[in-house]
Scaffold this active site. Structure first.
Site, short mmCIF file in Angstrom:
data_model
loop_
_atom_site.label_atom_id
_atom_site.label_comp_id
_atom_site.label_asym_id
_atom_site.label_seq_id
_atom_site.Cartn_x
_atom_site.Cartn_y
_atom_site.Cartn_z
N TYR A 153 0.85 -1.21 0.00
CA TYR A 153 0.00 0.00 0.00
C TYR A 153 0.88 1.25 0.00
O TYR A 153 0.68 2.17 -0.81
CB TYR A 153 -0.91 -0.04 1.23
CG TYR A 153 -1.89 1.11 1.34
CD1 TYR A 153 -2.70 1.49 0.27
CD2 TYR A 153 -2.02 1.83 2.53
CE1 TYR A 153 -3.60 2.54 0.37
CE2 TYR A 153 -2.92 2.87 2.65
CZ TYR A 153 -3.71 3.23 1.56
OH TYR A 153 -4.61 4.28 1.68
N LYS A 157 1.26 4.14 -2.88
CA LYS A 157 0.88 5.55 -2.60
C LYS A 157 2.10 6.47 -2.74
O LYS A 157 1.93 7.64 -3.10
CB LYS A 157 0.24 5.67 -1.22
CG LYS A 157 -1.16 5.06 -1.13
CD LYS A 157 -2.18 5.85 -1.96
CE LYS A 157 -3.60 5.34 -1.74
NZ LYS A 157 -4.60 6.11 -2.50
#
Ligand SMILES: NC(=O)c1ccc[n+]([C@@H]2O[C@H](COP(=O)([O-])OP(=O)(O)OC[C@H]3O[C@@H](n4cnc5c(N)ncnc54)[C@H](OP(=O)(O)O)[C@@H]3O)[C@@H](O)[C@H]2O)c1
Length: 239
Positions: A153, A157
């Site tokens: 994740y 990002k």
């Protein structure tokens, strides 16, 4: 006669995306709502219609580049120019790197970074035709910080932040403003899935994130805010 402005929001079926869609609809935008959950997209469009706005739902699995390729002509059929693109859809699993499969890694990258790349480039011609085109990418606190257990994740990002920085410079020549909005823990299904141990009461609300997005779309003057990092009032300042 005022020409109707159009905003496309991905992840419009989720906690933050619904609020962004409703806020922009209330501000006069025709909404193109993209997601997978057709029932939730339909509920959103019903709510926008009830409030006197316009909303069209387009179903798309942003984890699949071919599906994004098929989405682009559908968007072009709906509008001749695109004023706002909000790359909000996101996916997040909690797992240490040693347990992260290549499939999971690739899926995070595809939904959180590659899909914004494909949409922002695939819809460039429509954006250029708008009077004040704006792209807003929804990053995260993990666009800047690497929390344990959030490797795929956080990497995706961080990639989205890098994409935003380059795109802001390259698209400046086209008059397109590109921003990143990076919230910390926000009270949606995602945070409940990732951090069931946390109390939702102290979380940022999805309405607050939508309010920041709305403010950015309204800034059409000489001042530009490139990035907004949003933290919980009870969290550490400048995380
Ligand atoms: N909640 C937080 O604490 C937090 C903090 C920082 C940043 N963010 C970011 O905020 C954004 C919105 O998240 P949220 O909190 O509103 O989470 P959410 O309620 O889980 O919503 C996620 C949205 O992304 C969409 N999505 C996920 N995978 C997709 C796929 N393969 N294809 C198409 N759409 C897909 C979902 O659509 P379907 O359900 O229709 O598949 C849903 O609309 C994400 O980018 C997230 O990373 C959230």
């Amino acid at each position: 006669m005022r020409t109707q402005l159009t905003a496309l929001i991905t992840g419009a079926s989720g906690g933050i995306g619904v609020r962004i869609s409703r806020a922009l609809a209330a501000d006069g935008y025709r909404i193109i709502a993209v997601g997978r959950d057709e029932e939730r997209l339909s509920d959103l469009c019903d709510a926008v219609h009830t409030s006197g706005g316009e909303c069209t739902a387009l179903s798309c699995d942003l984890g699949n580049p071919a599906a994004i390729e098929a989405l682009l002509p559908q968007v072009r059929n709906l509008c001749t120019s695109l004023d706002v693109l909000v790359n909000n859809a996101g996916t997040a699993d909690t797992q240490p790197l040693s347990e992260t499969s290549l499939e999971s890694w690739n899926h995070h990258m595809q939904v959180n970074a590659t899909a914004p790349f494909l949409l922002s480039t695939g819809l460039l011609e429509l954006l250029i035709r708008a009077a004040h085109p704006t792209i807003i990418n929804i990053g995260s606190v993990v666009s800047y910080v690497g929390y344990e257990g959030q490797g795929a994740y956080a990497a995706s990002k961080h990639a989205l932040l890098g994409l935003t920085r380059v795109m802001a410079r390259e698209y400046q020549a086209h008059g397109i403003r590109v921003h990143i909005v990076a919230p910390g823990g926000t009270a949606t299904d995602m945070v409940q899935r990732m951090r069931p141990d946390l109390d939702l009461d102290g979380m940022i609300t999805p309405e607050e994130v939508a309010g920041v997005v709305l403010d950015l779309t309204r800034m059409k003057g000489n001042a530009v805010i490139d990035e907004v990092r949003i933290r919980r009032a009870g969290g550490t300042p400048f995380p």
